[in-house]
Every structure is written in structure tokens, then in C-alpha cells.
Design an enzyme around this catalytic site. Structure first.
Site, PDB file in Angstrom:
ATOM      1  N   SER A 174       0.832  -1.199   0.000  1.00  0.00           N
ATOM      2  CA  SER A 174       0.000   0.000   0.000  1.00  0.00           C
ATOM      3  C   SER A 174       0.873   1.257   0.000  1.00  0.00           C
ATOM      4  O   SER A 174       2.024   1.241   0.443  1.00  0.00           O
ATOM      5  CB  SER A 174      -0.927   0.022   1.224  1.00  0.00           C
ATOM      6  OG  SER A 174      -0.196   0.343   2.393  1.00  0.00           O
TER       7      SER A 174
ATOM      8  N   LYS B  71      -0.255  -0.798  15.451  1.00  0.00           N
ATOM      9  CA  LYS B  71      -1.632  -1.158  15.824  1.00  0.00           C
ATOM     10  C   LYS B  71      -2.104  -2.414  15.080  1.00  0.00           C
ATOM     11  O   LYS B  71      -3.090  -3.018  15.476  1.00  0.00           O
ATOM     12  CB  LYS B  71      -2.590   0.010  15.580  1.00  0.00           C
ATOM     13  CG  LYS B  71      -2.828   0.378  14.145  1.00  0.00           C
ATOM     14  CD  LYS B  71      -3.860   1.504  14.040  1.00  0.00           C
ATOM     15  CE  LYS B  71      -4.154   1.846  12.587  1.00  0.00           C
ATOM     16  NZ  LYS B  71      -5.150   2.921  12.484  1.00  0.00           N
ATOM     17  N   ASP B  72      -1.390  -2.819  14.000  1.00  0.00           N
ATOM     18  CA  ASP B  72      -1.758  -4.033  13.275  1.00  0.00           C
ATOM     19  C   ASP B  72      -1.185  -5.301  13.904  1.00  0.00           C
ATOM     20  O   ASP B  72      -1.586  -6.404  13.546  1.00  0.00           O
ATOM     21  CB  ASP B  72      -1.259  -3.960  11.817  1.00  0.00           C
ATOM     22  CG  ASP B  72      -2.007  -2.929  10.984  1.00  0.00           C
ATOM     23  OD1 ASP B  72      -3.131  -2.560  11.364  1.00  0.00           O
ATOM     24  OD2 ASP B  72      -1.454  -2.492   9.953  1.00  0.00           O
TER      25      ASP B  72
ATOM     26  N   THR C  28     -16.112   4.844   8.474  1.00  0.00           N
ATOM     27  CA  THR C  28     -14.948   4.309   9.172  1.00  0.00           C
ATOM     28  C   THR C  28     -15.030   2.784   9.164  1.00  0.00           C
ATOM     29  O   THR C  28     -16.123   2.223   9.225  1.00  0.00           O
ATOM     30  CB  THR C  28     -14.844   4.803  10.626  1.00  0.00           C
ATOM     31  OG1 THR C  28     -13.780   4.074  11.280  1.00  0.00           O
ATOM     32  CG2 THR C  28     -16.117   4.569  11.415  1.00  0.00           C
TER      33      THR C  28
ATOM     34  N   ARG D  71     -14.149   0.648  17.009  1.00  0.00           N
ATOM     35  CA  ARG D  71     -13.702   1.544  18.092  1.00  0.00           C
ATOM     36  C   ARG D  71     -14.124   2.981  17.815  1.00  0.00           C
ATOM     37  O   ARG D  71     -14.649   3.677  18.697  1.00  0.00           O
ATOM     38  CB  ARG D  71     -12.173   1.461  18.205  1.00  0.00           C
ATOM     39  CG  ARG D  71     -11.540   2.555  19.068  1.00  0.00           C
ATOM     40  CD  ARG D  71     -10.016   2.549  18.929  1.00  0.00           C
ATOM     41  NE  ARG D  71      -9.567   2.806  17.578  1.00  0.00           N
ATOM     42  CZ  ARG D  71      -9.489   4.016  17.020  1.00  0.00           C
ATOM     43  NH1 ARG D  71      -9.842   5.084  17.707  1.00  0.00           N
ATOM     44  NH2 ARG D  71      -9.059   4.166  15.777  1.00  0.00           N
ATOM     45  N   ARG D  72     -13.888   3.423  16.588  1.00  0.00           N
ATOM     46  CA  ARG D  72     -14.285   4.788  16.232  1.00  0.00           C
ATOM     47  C   ARG D  72     -15.798   4.934  16.256  1.00  0.00           C
ATOM     48  O   ARG D  72     -16.324   5.939  16.737  1.00  0.00           O
ATOM     49  CB  ARG D  72     -13.734   5.148  14.847  1.00  0.00           C
ATOM     50  CG  ARG D  72     -12.213   5.342  14.825  1.00  0.00           C
ATOM     51  CD  ARG D  72     -11.698   5.505  13.397  1.00  0.00           C
ATOM     52  NE  ARG D  72     -10.250   5.747  13.379  1.00  0.00           N
ATOM     53  CZ  ARG D  72      -9.430   5.345  12.417  1.00  0.00           C
ATOM     54  NH1 ARG D  72      -9.913   4.656  11.393  1.00  0.00           N
ATOM     55  NH2 ARG D  72      -8.142   5.622  12.465  1.00  0.00           N
TER      56      ARG D  72
ATOM     57  N   ARG E 276     -14.010   0.244   3.757  1.00  0.00           N
ATOM     58  CA  ARG E 276     -12.641  -0.265   3.665  1.00  0.00           C
ATOM     59  C   ARG E 276     -11.937   0.467   2.549  1.00  0.00           C
ATOM     60  O   ARG E 276     -12.515   1.287   1.852  1.00  0.00           O
ATOM     61  CB  ARG E 276     -12.644  -1.773   3.393  1.00  0.00           C
ATOM     62  CG  ARG E 276     -12.772  -2.612   4.647  1.00  0.00           C
ATOM     63  CD  ARG E 276     -12.090  -3.961   4.471  1.00  0.00           C
ATOM     64  NE  ARG E 276     -10.633  -3.834   4.385  1.00  0.00           N
ATOM     65  CZ  ARG E 276      -9.838  -4.815   4.001  1.00  0.00           C
ATOM     66  NH1 ARG E 276     -10.331  -5.984   3.652  1.00  0.00           N
ATOM     67  NH2 ARG E 276      -8.526  -4.637   3.948  1.00  0.00           N
ATOM     68  N   GLY E 277     -10.675   0.161   2.344  1.00  0.00           N
ATOM     69  CA  GLY E 277      -9.941   0.755   1.240  1.00  0.00           C
ATOM     70  C   GLY E 277      -8.796   1.623   1.723  1.00  0.00           C
ATOM     71  O   GLY E 277      -8.668   1.910   2.911  1.00  0.00           O
ATOM     72  N   ASN E 278      -7.951   2.028   0.778  1.00  0.00           N
ATOM     73  CA  ASN E 278      -6.813   2.862   1.136  1.00  0.00           C
ATOM     74  C   ASN E 278      -7.254   4.303   1.363  1.00  0.00           C
ATOM     75  O   ASN E 278      -8.436   4.636   1.242  1.00  0.00           O
ATOM     76  CB  ASN E 278      -5.714   2.756   0.073  1.00  0.00           C
ATOM     77  CG  ASN E 278      -6.178   3.241  -1.301  1.00  0.00           C
ATOM     78  OD1 ASN E 278      -7.073   4.074  -1.405  1.00  0.00           O
ATOM     79  ND2 ASN E 278      -5.571   2.711  -2.350  1.00  0.00           N
TER      80      ASN E 278
ATOM     81  N   ARG F 155     -10.956   6.081   0.607  1.00  0.00           N
ATOM     82  CA  ARG F 155     -11.820   6.578   1.691  1.00  0.00           C
ATOM     83  C   ARG F 155     -12.135   8.063   1.525  1.00  0.00           C
ATOM     84  O   ARG F 155     -13.284   8.490   1.678  1.00  0.00           O
ATOM     85  CB  ARG F 155     -11.147   6.298   3.040  1.00  0.00           C
ATOM     86  CG  ARG F 155     -11.070   4.801   3.345  1.00  0.00           C
ATOM     87  CD  ARG F 155     -10.368   4.503   4.661  1.00  0.00           C
ATOM     88  NE  ARG F 155     -10.134   3.074   4.797  1.00  0.00           N
ATOM     89  CZ  ARG F 155     -10.320   2.389   5.914  1.00  0.00           C
ATOM     90  NH1 ARG F 155     -10.736   2.989   7.003  1.00  0.00           N
ATOM     91  NH2 ARG F 155     -10.081   1.096   5.956  1.00  0.00           N
TER      92      ARG F 155
ATOM     93  N   CYS G  70      -9.032  -6.858  16.777  1.00  0.00           N
ATOM     94  CA  CYS G  70      -9.354  -5.629  16.059  1.00  0.00           C
ATOM     95  C   CYS G  70     -10.855  -5.370  16.049  1.00  0.00           C
ATOM     96  O   CYS G  70     -11.313  -4.249  15.990  1.00  0.00           O
ATOM     97  CB  CYS G  70      -8.845  -5.733  14.633  1.00  0.00           C
ATOM     98  SG  CYS G  70      -9.240  -4.322  13.605  1.00  0.00           S
TER      99      CYS G  70
END
Length: 340
Positions: free
Chosen positions: A34, A102-103, A146, A150-151, A172-174, A178, A265
Site C-alpha cells: 500500500s 496497531k496491526d 470508518t 472503536r471509532r 474499507r480501502g486505502n 476513503r 481488532c
């Protein structure tokens, strides 16, 4: 202050010269394909070249998380972006890997060392909205995209508590994809990580930096993880020069909280550890955590403050203690929530 360190596997063969690449040969850095992954890996490559005096070449690796079109919560959470990179490390196809911290799953394999956690970027979430709108200025019924439960949980809770009506829409998506939803008018706003946009040079797209009092970030958000084989002592030591001890202590506490809540996640967990300073002297670390239902009707949000952890175990303990308090306040009943 001594540096908090991840426990490592015994390095029995560390000094063995056989099989080691030539000292000036290029180091192979494994990265996702990415645009964001390539950007942050490029920054790390430059830093590693400076500390090792060796060239670094990027090796692009496609992960299941990159190719699947399903929502992250449905395909197994954080590990989907990490597994292929770790397999390449274990097979010796690459020398080290860079992940968004975070991943990373909370369990660290014995064969791999978390050699460095560099200085953290801005951990906050940001809003990219139409017409330059801030979050509080969004119209009634605004559609906010989103991919993060969590958000969703925190934005919905904040909206409800402040008389706003919003609809959170799973996407989803880059980054381009988004933000494209906003540009095309399909959504009124999307929420992204400040650090990612910063590394891409896209901070100009941000219309609102969301205070951590509104949305606590994902554990480890804004930080990178540099991983290599645990038995390659020379490389572990060289990469370790990029480590920031305060960042490592903070993300270790956050991830310990996440692990103790038994969350992946797909569970709406936010956490942030920050340093409290008296003038130039850092005195304490504050750890905040939140878990909630994705519709925002129920949130358990607590914080704790203590001495800055000086060891890995102290940072882990800080996270576990806050998790125990959150579980006692009812967090366990919220962990089964999933974003659909």
C-alpha cells in the site's frame, strides 16, 4: 531510565558468522504494497541505512488483509496484515519488516524480536469532511465512514451526548479510496489516523483533528514496529538504535490493556498512554482506556496514572491493572460486540 524491552528468545547462534550476509550487502526490508506502507517503510529504510551504513532495499509483500474485500472485523482482525511479512522473515526472504504497530497481534512470537519502536507520530484520529466541516459542525444525519468499531462506538457516544445525529457507515480501502467517498458526495465525512495522512503528506486534507477526549485511538496508533529474527543479534542491536524508550513504554502499556481485555481488532477498544511532565521533567504516565458497544449506547472509560514504567514488566502491569478495573466496571459484557 533503562529501556523497556520485549522479552526475547535465547540468542544461541547470534555470533555465528555462517549464513550471515556480507556486511555491506543490502538489507531487505519487507513491506506491504500500500502507498502508506511504502511511505513509512521508506522512512525507516533511510534511518536504518544511516545507523548500519548499509543500503536497504524494499521487498513488497502482499498480505491477505490487502487482497480481501471483506471488512477487517470479519477476516480475523489485526493479524491479517502481519502474517505474510512474518512468514517471509522466518523463511529468511527478508531481513526485517516494518508494521503499523496497531496491526500487530498482542502476542509476540519467540522467534521474532520487536527490535525497535521508533518515536511515535500524532496518535489522534482526524476527520476529513465535506466543505471543511469540523465534527461538531456536521449536519443532522451526517454519514460518517470508518472501518473501525472503536471509532464507531466513541463517535456515536459523543454524538448522542451532545445532541447530534450521525450515521456511522462501515468502509474499507486505502486513504485515497476513503477520502474519495467524501469527494464524490457518497459520505459527509470519513475518519482516518492522523499519522497515516502525515506520512503520506496529506495532512492538508484534514478538516478536524479529533481530541482524544472525543475518540481514544487504537492501542499503538501512530507508532511503527520494526521486527527481525530474534537470533540475529547484530541486526537486533543495530535496529535497536531507532528505538524510542518512551514510545515503547506507552505502546506496551496500551497493548497490555488490549491483551488483558482479550480483544482483537473487531472489539471496540481504544487506549492511549501519554507522559505527564512537570516543566521539562517527565514525572508520570497516564493510561486511558475505553471499550463500548458500536452504537455508542454503552461505554466503559477509565484512566490510571503512575510512575513512568522503566521495564517491560512495569509497562505490562500498568495495562493489566487498568484492564482489571474496566472489567470490574462491566467491560467484559461489551467485548462480544461486532461491527456488521
Amino acid at each position: 531510565m533503562s529501556e523497556p524491552r520485549e522479552p526475547r528468545a535465547p540468542q544461541g547462534q547470534a555470533g555465528a558468522p555462517q549464513g550471515r550476509p556480507d556486511e555491506k550487502a543490502a538489507l531487505r526490508l519487507g513491506t506491504r504494497r500500500s502507498k502508506l506502507a511504502m511511505a513509512q517503510s521508506g522512512l525507516v529504510a533511510q534511518a536504518v541505512s544511516q545507523v548500519t551504513g548499509r543500503p536497504v532495499e524494499l521487498v513488497e509483500i502482499t498480505t491477505y488483509g490487502d487482497t480481501s474485500r471483506e471488512h477487517l472485523a470479519q477476516i480475523g482482525g489485526t493479524g491479517v496484515f502481519v502474517t505474510a511479512l512474518r512468514e517471509a522473515l522466518l523463511l529468511g526472504e527478508i531481513d526485517f519488516a516494518v508494521h503499523s504497530l496497531k496491526d500487530l497481534p498482542t502476542g509476540q512470537p519467540d522467534e521474532l524480536a520487536l527490535a525497535a519502536v521508533p518515536l511515535r507520530e500524532d496518535p489522534r484520529d482526524v476527520l476529513v469532511a465535506r466543505d471543511g466541516l469540523r465534527f461538531e459542525e456536521l449536519p443532522d444525519g451526517a454519514r460518517v465512514g470508518t472501518g473501525s468499531p472503536r471509532r464507531m462506538a466513541q463517535l456515536n457516544a459523543y454524538a448522542r451526548n451532545h445532541g447530534m445525529t450521525i450515521e456511522t457507515v462501515p468502509i474499507r480501502g486505502n486513504v485515497d479510496t476513503r477520502i474519495g467517498y467524501v469527494r464524490s458526495g457518497e459520505l459527509d465525512a470519513v475518519v482516518l489516523a492522523a499519522a497515516g495522512l502525515g506520512r503520506l503528506g496529506r495532512t492538508g486534507d484534514v478538516t478536524d483533528f479529533l481530541s482524544v477526549d472525543i475518540v481514544l485511538p487504537a492501542p499503538g496508533q501512530g507508532a511503527l514496529a520494526i521486527e527481525c529474527a530474534a537470533d540475529n543479534a547484530d541486526l537486533v542491536a543495530a535496529l535497536g538504535e531507532l528505538d524510542d524508550p518512551f514510545t515503547r513504554a506507552a505502546v506496551t502499556a496500551e497493548r497490555s490493556l488490549l491483551a488483558a481485555l482479550e480483544a482483537g481488532c473487531s472489539a471496540p477498544v481504544g487506549a492511549l498512554a501519554d507522559l505527564l511532565a512537570d516543566g521539562q521533567i517527565v514525572k508520570e504516565m497516564r493510561l486511558r482506556g475505553v471499550v463500548g458497544t458500536t452504537d455508542g449506547t454503552t461505554l466503559v472509560q477509565l484512566s490510571t496514572t503512575g510512575p513512568v514504567p522503566e521495564t517491560h514488566d512495569q509497562a505490562m502491569a500498568l495495562g493489566r491493572e487498568l484492564a482489571a478495573e474496566m472489567l470490574a466496571k462491566g467491560a467484559a459484557g461489551l467485548m462480544g460486540e461486532r461491527a456488521h
